[in-house]
Structure formats: structure tokens, C-alpha cells
Design an enzyme around this catalytic site. Sequence first.
Site, PDB file in Angstrom:
ATOM      1  N   SER A 149       1.013  -1.266   0.045  1.00 20.14           N
ATOM      2  CA  SER A 149       0.032   0.024   0.101  1.00 20.14           C
ATOM      3  C   SER A 149       0.822   1.230   0.188  1.00 20.14           C
ATOM      4  CB  SER A 149      -1.280  -0.069   1.225  1.00 20.14           C
ATOM      5  OG  SER A 149      -1.118   1.331   1.230  1.00 20.14           O
ATOM      6  N   HIS A 191      -1.485  -1.075  -4.057  1.00 18.49           N
ATOM      7  CA  HIS A 191      -2.941  -1.070  -3.576  1.00 18.49           C
ATOM      8  C   HIS A 191      -3.138   0.428  -2.856  1.00 18.49           C
ATOM      9  CE1 HIS A 191      -6.158  -2.103  -0.586  1.00 18.49           C
ATOM     10  NE2 HIS A 191      -5.837  -0.798  -0.018  1.00 18.49           N
ATOM     11  N   ASP A 194      -5.062   4.332  -1.402  1.00 16.89           N
ATOM     12  CA  ASP A 194      -5.602   4.046  -0.957  1.00 16.89           C
ATOM     13  C   ASP A 194      -6.371   5.758  -0.801  1.00 16.89           C
ATOM     14  OD1 ASP A 194      -6.204   2.185   1.012  1.00 16.89           O
ATOM     15  OD2 ASP A 194      -3.831   2.622   1.592  1.00 16.89           O
ATOM     16  N   MET A 197      -8.477   8.787  -0.686  1.00 19.76           N
ATOM     17  CA  MET A 197      -9.533   8.584   0.488  1.00 19.76           C
ATOM     18  C   MET A 197     -10.122  10.294   0.462  1.00 19.76           C
ATOM     19  SD  MET A 197      -7.359   7.938   3.902  1.00 19.76           S
ATOM     20  CE  MET A 197      -6.336   6.494   3.365  1.00 19.76           C
ATOM     21  N   MET A 231     -12.591   4.912  -0.671  1.00 19.28           N
ATOM     22  CA  MET A 231     -12.350   5.199   0.871  1.00 19.28           C
ATOM     23  C   MET A 231     -13.785   6.809   0.678  1.00 19.28           C
ATOM     24  SD  MET A 231      -9.498   3.518   2.748  1.00 19.28           S
ATOM     25  CE  MET A 231      -8.931   3.652   1.222  1.00 19.28           C
ATOM     26  N   MET A 287     -11.646  -5.140   6.196  1.00 19.06           N
ATOM     27  CA  MET A 287     -10.388  -4.634   6.714  1.00 19.06           C
ATOM     28  C   MET A 287      -9.947  -4.680   8.168  1.00 19.06           C
ATOM     29  SD  MET A 287      -9.556  -1.567   4.460  1.00 19.06           S
ATOM     30  CE  MET A 287      -8.737  -0.892   5.891  1.00 19.06           C
TER      31      MET A 287
HETATM   32  C1  DX5 Z   1      -6.296   2.112   5.634  1.00 19.55           C
HETATM   33  C2  DX5 Z   1      -5.921   1.411   4.355  1.00 19.55           C
HETATM   34  C3  DX5 Z   1      -4.108   1.214   4.311  1.00 19.55           C
HETATM   35  C4  DX5 Z   1      -3.487   0.872   5.186  1.00 19.55           C
HETATM   36  C5  DX5 Z   1      -2.974   0.047   5.783  1.00 19.55           C
HETATM   37  O1  DX5 Z   1      -6.515   2.949   5.838  1.00 19.55           O
HETATM   38  O2  DX5 Z   1      -6.964   1.152   3.525  1.00 19.55           O
HETATM   39  O3  DX5 Z   1      -4.297   0.201   2.594  1.00 19.55           O
HETATM   40  O4  DX5 Z   1      -2.686   2.324   4.014  1.00 19.55           O
HETATM   41  O5  DX5 Z   1      -1.492   0.056   6.055  1.00 19.55           O
HETATM   42  P1  DX5 Z   1      -0.918  -0.535   7.079  1.00 19.55           P
HETATM   43  O6  DX5 Z   1      -0.597  -1.784   6.547  1.00 19.55           O
HETATM   44  O7  DX5 Z   1       0.217   0.117   7.591  1.00 19.55           O
HETATM   45  O8  DX5 Z   1      -2.134  -1.005   8.212  1.00 19.55           O
HETATM   46 ZN    ZN Z   2      -6.786   0.487   1.675  1.00 19.96          ZN
END
Ligand code: DX5
Ligand code: ZN
Length: 224
Positions: A7, A32, A34, A36, A67, A136
Site C-alpha cells: 500500500s 494497493h 488508497d 480518501m 474510501m 478491513m
Molecule cells: C487504511 C488503508 C490501508 C493502509 C494500511 O485505511 O486502507 O490500505 O495503507 O496500512 P498498514 O498496512 O500500515 O496498516
Molecule cells: Zn486500503
Amino acid sequence: MIELAPSILSADFARLAEQVQSATEGGGTVIHVDIMDGHFVPNLTIGPPVVKSLRKATELPLDCHLMIENPDQFIPEFCEAGADWISVHQEACVHLNRTLNLIKSHGCVPGVVINPATPVDTLNEVLDIVDYVLVMSVNPGFGAQKFIPGAVRKIRRLADLRSERGLSYRIEVDGGIALDTVGDVVRAGAEILVAGNAVFGQGDPKINAQKLLKTAVEATLQKV
Ligand code: DX5
Ligand code: ZN
């Protein structure tokens, strides 16, 4: 097959291409991303322009985890920018079936995500139209949070439902995945492992990715 999806949330955004390259050398096979919006989750990240640039920086599939509120409004743009997989939150979609079909109609692979407080059973009516389900294991919004163990039971339930119903979705897990948690999720049936902090947090992303993947693959051998 176990896949590691680094990610980029925890990567150095000024050196994104280089960091993605190094996580790829360490065995990452999906990137990945993210997304937001500051509404659905209390943080802001990136939009389609960064996806477009990433598209030129890697040949790996881009797994865009939305998200955001009103994902229908942005799905065409993310697909156009080069997303390969797009997942949307059950909690953010009033018309979840429509949204998943919208992703498919734009040529992307549809996935659905559930927050830690959302039961697996809320997905019963869409499990047959998704390619993957993302569980999640932290409340979304930030990297480097603590793994919530209830995710393990949910992963196991999704694996059981899949065989009972003869379906073929893959199971992805996201949040707090590291050397000490990866074994439990893999043994429960997780196949796509998202990891941000464990790959990009400290040290060399290549070595971190290698170690995490090795630990995960070893855990599959202990699967009962
Ligand atoms: C959190 C994200 C994740 C995040 C995970 O809202 O969806 O993808 O990057 O990060 P780690 O692996 O650090 O928990
Ligand atoms: Zn994520």
C-alpha cells in the site's frame, strides 16, 4: 495463491515510482492505492491524476481502494486513469449492486470492502458479482494502526461461504498486516495481503516485502 499488495499510503510520495519498484522487486504483485475523501474517512489522499502517473510507473495491477462517498461519481475517471481493480465500501454505497456493475461496465475488476464493525452477512446478495472481498482489519483512514483480531473470523466465514455457495471471489485483508499478524489471516483464508507500514515504514521496502511474503507463504503450509 498468496499475493502481496504493497500500500503506497506509507510510501514516500516524492519518490513513488522508485518505492513501487523496490516493493515489486521484493515480491509485490499488486499495487494497493488508497483513495480518501475526508468525508467517508477522516483523511485525504490522492485522486485520478496520481493513478494516471502510477499507471506509467508500473505494469502491476493497480488496486484502487475507494474510501469515498458517492463512488459512482468518480469510478469512470479512475478507470480511465488506469485503475485495474476498484473496491468500494458496503457502508458507502446505497445502491451497491449498481455500483459494482458500474465498475465492471468500465472494464475494471469489482471488489467490495467491509469495515471492522460491518458483518460479512451484509454482503450475501453481492458475493456472486464481485471478484474480491476486502476485509478491513483496522478502521480505514490511516496507515500503521493496530490489527483488529475480529477480522480473522470474518475471513474464515468468507472462505466457508465461498465453498458452500460454489463462488470464486478472492479474499483480501487490509490493515495492520505485519510479520506478527500475517500468519493468522493467511491460515484463515486471506489470499491478497495489503501492507503499508510493514513494507514502506522503515528500512528497505524490497527486504520488508520479501520477509512478509515468505512468512505468509510459510503460514499456508500450516493451514489446516
Ligand atoms: C487504511 C488503508 C490501508 C493502509 C494500511 O485505511 O486502507 O490500505 O495503507 O496500512 P498498514 O498496512 O500500515 O496498516
Ligand atoms: Zn486500503
